[in-house]
Design an enzyme around this catalytic site. Structure first.
Site, short mmCIF file in Angstrom:
data_model
loop_
_atom_site.label_atom_id
_atom_site.label_comp_id
_atom_site.label_asym_id
_atom_site.label_seq_id
_atom_site.Cartn_x
_atom_site.Cartn_y
_atom_site.Cartn_z
N LYS A 1 33.19 -78.28 -7.81
CA LYS A 1 32.34 -76.88 -7.26
C LYS A 1 33.16 -76.64 -6.32
O LYS A 1 32.88 -74.85 -5.99
CB LYS A 1 30.94 -77.49 -6.78
CG LYS A 1 30.02 -76.01 -7.03
CD LYS A 1 29.04 -76.06 -6.77
CE LYS A 1 28.55 -76.94 -8.54
NZ LYS A 1 26.79 -77.04 -8.74
N LYS B 1 2.48 -54.75 -14.60
CA LYS B 1 2.45 -56.20 -15.02
C LYS B 1 2.22 -55.58 -16.77
O LYS B 1 1.72 -55.43 -17.22
CB LYS B 1 0.72 -56.41 -14.54
CG LYS B 1 0.59 -57.85 -15.13
CD LYS B 1 -1.15 -58.64 -14.57
CE LYS B 1 -0.68 -60.05 -14.97
NZ LYS B 1 -2.67 -59.88 -15.51
N PRO C 1 24.70 -62.72 -8.23
CA PRO C 1 25.89 -63.17 -7.40
C PRO C 1 25.98 -64.21 -6.90
O PRO C 1 25.32 -65.02 -6.58
CB PRO C 1 26.10 -62.12 -6.33
CG PRO C 1 24.24 -61.78 -6.43
CD PRO C 1 23.01 -61.31 -6.96
N ASP C 2 26.71 -64.99 -6.85
CA ASP C 2 27.14 -65.52 -6.09
C ASP C 2 27.90 -66.04 -4.49
O ASP C 2 28.64 -65.74 -4.36
CB ASP C 2 28.38 -66.88 -6.89
CG ASP C 2 28.34 -68.03 -6.60
OD1 ASP C 2 28.19 -68.22 -5.00
OD2 ASP C 2 28.92 -69.03 -6.91
N ILE C 3 26.51 -66.23 -4.18
CA ILE C 3 27.05 -65.52 -2.57
C ILE C 3 28.01 -66.58 -1.77
O ILE C 3 28.50 -66.10 -1.13
CB ILE C 3 25.06 -66.08 -1.19
CG1 ILE C 3 23.93 -65.07 -2.42
CG2 ILE C 3 25.54 -65.55 -0.36
CD1 ILE C 3 23.11 -65.25 -2.30
N LYS D 1 34.06 -72.76 -6.42
CA LYS D 1 33.91 -71.24 -5.01
C LYS D 1 34.69 -71.57 -3.87
O LYS D 1 34.73 -69.98 -3.77
CB LYS D 1 32.52 -72.24 -4.67
CG LYS D 1 31.78 -72.77 -6.07
CD LYS D 1 30.02 -71.77 -5.48
CE LYS D 1 29.24 -72.57 -6.39
NZ LYS D 1 27.79 -71.64 -6.63
N ASP E 1 19.83 -68.75 -10.53
CA ASP E 1 21.47 -68.72 -11.54
C ASP E 1 21.23 -66.80 -11.77
O ASP E 1 22.21 -66.22 -12.13
CB ASP E 1 21.75 -69.59 -12.14
CG ASP E 1 22.26 -70.52 -12.04
OD1 ASP E 1 23.07 -70.38 -10.68
OD2 ASP E 1 21.72 -72.04 -11.93
N ASN F 1 12.24 -71.37 -8.26
CA ASN F 1 12.68 -73.37 -8.47
C ASN F 1 12.21 -73.73 -7.17
O ASN F 1 11.68 -73.12 -6.30
CB ASN F 1 14.20 -73.12 -8.25
CG ASN F 1 14.78 -73.10 -7.41
OD1 ASN F 1 14.53 -73.81 -6.16
ND2 ASN F 1 15.84 -71.79 -6.97
N PHE G 1 26.06 -76.71 -1.04
CA PHE G 1 25.63 -77.11 -1.49
C PHE G 1 26.20 -77.64 -2.88
O PHE G 1 25.73 -76.25 -3.33
CB PHE G 1 24.16 -76.88 -1.07
CG PHE G 1 23.98 -78.12 -0.03
CD1 PHE G 1 24.16 -77.45 1.25
CD2 PHE G 1 23.20 -79.15 0.73
CE1 PHE G 1 23.88 -77.53 2.65
CE2 PHE G 1 23.11 -79.13 1.62
CZ PHE G 1 23.15 -78.49 3.07
O1 C5P Z 1 26.59 -73.00 -8.25
P1 C5P Z 1 25.56 -74.13 -7.97
O2 C5P Z 1 24.40 -73.05 -7.88
O3 C5P Z 1 25.29 -75.65 -8.52
O4 C5P Z 1 26.16 -74.02 -6.67
C1 C5P Z 1 25.92 -74.49 -5.41
C2 C5P Z 1 25.50 -73.46 -4.31
O5 C5P Z 1 26.18 -72.55 -4.29
C3 C5P Z 1 24.33 -73.79 -3.44
O6 C5P Z 1 25.52 -74.12 -1.88
C4 C5P Z 1 24.06 -72.55 -3.36
O7 C5P Z 1 23.70 -71.94 -1.86
C5 C5P Z 1 25.63 -71.47 -3.24
N1 C5P Z 1 24.86 -70.57 -4.59
C6 C5P Z 1 25.25 -69.09 -4.12
N2 C5P Z 1 24.40 -68.38 -4.69
C7 C5P Z 1 24.30 -67.87 -6.12
C8 C5P Z 1 24.34 -69.36 -6.48
C9 C5P Z 1 24.64 -71.13 -5.81
O8 C5P Z 1 25.28 -68.69 -3.08
N3 C5P Z 1 24.10 -67.49 -6.56
#
Ligand code: C5P
Length: 418
Positions: free
Chosen positions: A348, A296, A314-316, A352, A286, A218, A334
């Site tokens: 959010k 390749k 994973p959602d950190i 989260k 995501d 991105n 963020f």
């Molecule tokens: O779910 P979204 O991407 O909108 O959430 C944004 C926030 O979640 C940001 O703080 C981003 O750094 C964190 N995030 C994360 N791991 C992910 C997706 C988002 O830490 N896989």
């Protein structure tokens, strides 16, 4: 906004007023400082004298104004070395490109530069100059040098300047400068410092490989996260920055771990625990590709294009926010949104499990994603606080100040390994 914390009254600020159209704002700053019970001594440079008169400084401070390095009267009353140490804090407002260059070079050819070289007290500068002068690599290098030496910097803000150009370079508003001065003078006891705290910051995009040469990514520049890491370090925190691939130099005084994928970013964050503060500024992808090709992927004439199967990353932020023995005391996420920013971001925050959310509007017309400026809403448990548009450095400085204010000295630290 600029109410002085109780302990600052009775302290002395040595204010150096340099030349520049913004010098008149130093008069308002003096009013705010003396109104909070501070003693203000002023030094006026030769260029500063073109913009404000010694008489107005004297009238507002009730003190003699110092102008001349070689004045015998001054030396009889107080030598310049003694003067350089006579305040609790030296403030340069406005700080021109010229004084910043002379400070960085260690020159001592007038009273102001001599005091700044001779002092053993902390120094805070409020830069103000034309946008091109500010952006010039020479000024930016001088700024980096001064920051690395511990000089605190307030502003500049972004906006229309007297020269009719728009951009970063406008002097921070006097209440913001006064607030920074109060915070400095109040010291760690008033939560102005993050000394002894460990902060973890994620920044940049992640790259999710498709095959050895292609990846999903991105447009995140990483700039906001890098600025936050630098601002936290400037307040004394030990900072671990876990960064996706970006084109930025490591911020001074920060431990940098470079990663590529979200999975690597999570692992690096978990390795950095325990910490007191976690700021997730990274634009984590995501999804990643379920089956990364080991060689390749070839285009074969007539064959259908490959189909990519994506699986969630994973959602950190959620991971770090989850309750447990290593959960940081403050977790900040963020939210980059394109509509009903505040509402989505508040939802959010709940989802989260983080403490604060920094929400911003990333519609392409805002120019925020990948740009120099940011306009945020800070969402905490007490509500939503819209901040004016400012450059990413100013957002970081202000956010770091808020984080420092969150940590009272009696709060236990995350017993982070050093
Ligand atoms: O779910 P979204 O991407 O909108 O959430 C944004 C926030 O979640 C940001 O703080 C981003 O750094 C964190 N995030 C994360 N791991 C992910 C997706 C988002 O830490 N896989």
């Amino acid at each position: 906004m600029s109410a002085a914390p109780a302990p600052v009254g009775g302290r002395t600020v040595l204010l150096i007023v340099c030349g520049g159209i913004a010098a008149y704002k130093a008069l308002e700053l003096i009013r705010l400082l003396t109104g909070a019970g501070l003693r203000v001594r002023t030094v006026l440079t030769a260029a500063g004298r073109q913009f404000v008169t010694p008489l107005s400084l004297q009238a507002l401070t009730g003190e003699k104004v110092y102008e001349d390095l070689f004045s015998l009267t001054d030396e009889n009353e107080m030598g310049h070395i003694a003067l350089s140490r006579s305040g609790d804090l030296l403030v340069v407002c406005p700080a021109t490109a010229d004084i910043m260059a002379r400070m960085a070079a260690g020159l001592a050819d007038d009273l102001a530069s001599t005091l700044l070289l001779a002092t053993d007290k902390p120094v805070l500068i409020a830069p103000a100059m034309n946008v091109r002068m500010w952006d010039h690599p020479a000024t930016q290098a001088n700024l980096a040098t001064l920051r690395a030496r511990g000089v605190a910097v307030v502003g500049p803000e972004i906006g229309l300047m007297a020269c009719n150009e728009t951009g970063p370079g406008r002097l921070a508003e006097p209440p913001a400068i006064a607030e920074a001065i109060f915070r400095h003078l109040a010291g760690p006891a008033a939560s102005g410092s993050l000394t002894g705290r460990h902060a973890l910051v994620t920044a940049g995009p992640t790259h999710e490989p498709i095959d050895p040469v292609r990846y999903l990514a991105n447009r995140s520049s990483g700039r906001q996260g890098y600025e936050i890491a630098a601002a936290l370090a400037a307040l004394g925190a030990r900072v671990t920055l876990v960064s996706g691939p970006v084109d930025l130099p490591p911020p001074p005084g920060v431990t940098l771990h470079r990663v590529e994928t979200a999975r690597q970013m999570l692992a690096a964050c978990r390795d950095a625990l325990p910490c007191d503060i976690a700021i997730c500024a990274a634009a984590v992808a995501d999804w990643h590709v379920a089956q990364e090709a080991t060689s390749k992927i070839k285009k074969t004439a007539g064959a259908p294009p490959p189909v990519l199967t994506l699986v969630p990353n994973p959602d950190i932020l959620a991971d770090l926010s989850a309750p447990g023995p290593t959960r940081p005391a403050l977790v900040v996420g963020f939210a980059a949104e394109t509509d009903t920013v505040g509402q989505h971001a508040a939802a959010k925050r709940q989802r989260k499990g983080c403490d604060w959310i920094v929400a911003n509007d990333v519609r392409p017309e805002t120019g925020i994603m990948g740009g120099q400026e940011n306009e945020i809403i800070l969402i905490t448990d007490t509500g939503a606080e819209p901040w004016p548009r400012m450059d990413k450095h100013a957002v970081a400085t202000r956010l770091a100040g808020r984080i420092a204010a969150f940590f009272t000295p009696d709060m236990p630290s995350g017993r982070s390994p050093s």
